[in-house]
Design an enzyme around this catalytic site. Structure first.
Site, short mmCIF file in Angstrom:
data_model
loop_
_atom_site.label_atom_id
_atom_site.label_comp_id
_atom_site.label_asym_id
_atom_site.label_seq_id
_atom_site.Cartn_x
_atom_site.Cartn_y
_atom_site.Cartn_z
N LYS A 1 21.56 38.47 49.89
CA LYS A 1 21.95 38.05 48.55
C LYS A 1 23.30 37.35 48.66
O LYS A 1 24.29 37.96 49.08
CB LYS A 1 22.04 39.24 47.60
CG LYS A 1 22.26 38.84 46.16
CD LYS A 1 22.24 40.06 45.25
CE LYS A 1 22.37 39.67 43.79
NZ LYS A 1 22.38 40.85 42.91
N LYS B 1 17.95 35.61 48.25
CA LYS B 1 18.35 35.31 46.88
C LYS B 1 19.69 34.61 46.90
O LYS B 1 20.63 35.14 47.52
CB LYS B 1 18.43 36.61 46.08
CG LYS B 1 18.80 36.43 44.61
CD LYS B 1 18.84 37.77 43.88
CE LYS B 1 19.18 37.56 42.41
NZ LYS B 1 19.24 38.84 41.67
#
Length: 343
Positions: free
Chosen positions: A213, A267
């Protein structure tokens, strides 16, 4: 003005001589032949639909920064889950927007078995037992400061946060969550969650690690959706990955696999296709991308303004994830795409 007419070079080769008669357009000449040789396909089985849930009844609040996306009360979330199941969407990922009065420095409301996310899980599972439910054990929707962990003296403390995230994961599993997907990026969270789930009899509950992330500018509309946009002080760079780094992302994924992750997630999605490809090639693990709110909203806004063909751009963006190596995609486009694929 003199007109220039190119002359053919003496002894110029024919196209067949240049290509060795390898004409790559042969298989592109017709729709049927293009279909025969298409390397990647998008199907409804690739889709995970993130939805936002709130307290109340018959609540359907539009999210200004995410056209076509709504905050839903649990009764309407159940209706959407039923629609998703009929469309063949395999799973939902649920995210809460909780009242500000329930948020504090430690995000303690995440430990309430009757918070909105756990009630939503139970209600959806009761109505649509065959659909998968993915929950996030990160603290940011529950903290008064918008950070993903417990804040002490301006610092997000790792180990205390991990303890609380692991406890929240067990409560979410008890409510019926099939997959825990912790997005907080604390060190050791995957192993701690795995240990806690196993110790409490939830060996069959899987972990989808937000292994990579990144500290990204593409999360803005999501923060509006969960109500953290105006709360966040500072940034999240002490725990999200620097978007300039790819080797670090591989190390993060490797660590999460060692700790017991069943799946990996990248992400955001589109700006990080290289990371998806690296992880898939390196680990051969089930790999997913989260097409985040900023990606969704850019396509929606450009389509609404007539700058691009929004439908074609949507489908192209999702197929790009498949080409990069994804086994599935979390996308707010899921029901729209499922309707198109069904049609």
């Amino acid at each position: 003005m003199n007109k220039f007419t190119p002359t053919k070079p003496a002894g110029a080769r024919s196209v067949d001589d240049i290509t060795g008669s390898r004409r790559l357009r042969r298989m592109r000449k017709a729709d049927w032949s293009r279909r025969l040789v298409q390397e990647n396909r998008l199907t409804v089985d690739d889709l995970i639909w993130p939805i936002f849930v709130v307290d109340g009844r018959q609540v359907r609040e539009p999210i200004a920064a995410m056209p076509g996306v709504f905050r839903l009360s649990i009764d309407l979330a159940v209706k959407e889950a039923e629609r998703a199941a009929k469309l063949g969407i395999p799973a939902l990922a649920t995210f809460p927007n909780v009242d500000i009065s329930l948020r504090d420095q430690t995000g303690s409301h995440i430990l309430d078995p009757d918070n909105v996310i756990n009630r939503a899980t139970r209600a959806i599972k009761d109505a649509v037992p065959g659909i998968g439910i993915i929950t996030d054990a990160a603290l940011d929707p529950f903290t008064s400061h918008g950070h993903d962990g417990i804040l002490r003296d301006g610092i997000v403390v790792n180990d205390e946060t991990v303890e609380q995230v692991a406890a929240a994961a067990v409560i979410q599993a008890a409510a019926g969550a099939d997959i825990i997907a912790p997005s907080d990026m604390m060190d050791g969270r995957i192993g701690a969650i795995r240990d806690a789930l196993d110790a409490n009899g939830f060996q069959d509950v899987a972990i989808m690690s937000y292994a990579t992330k990144f500290a990204s500018a593409f999360y803005g509309p999501y923060r509006e959706a969960v109500g953290t946009a105006g709360l966040l002080k500072g940034d999240k760079k002490t725990y999200y990955i620097d978007h300039a780094n790819s080797d670090e992302a591989v190390r993060e994924a490797e660590q999460d696999i060692a700790e017991g992750a069943d799946m990996l997630m990248v992400k955001p999605g589109m700006p990080y296709l290289d990371i998806i490809r690296r992880l898939k090639d390196e680990f051969q693990m089930p790999t997913f991308a989260y097409q985040v709110s900023g990606e969704y909203s850019m396509i929606k806004a450009a389509g609404a303004n007539g700058w691009i063909d929004g439908e074609k751009a949507m489908l192209e963006s999702l197929l790009a994830f498949k080409r990069a190596g994804c086994d599935g995609i979390l996308t707010y486009f899921a029901p729209e795409v499922a309707e198109l694929l069904k049609g």
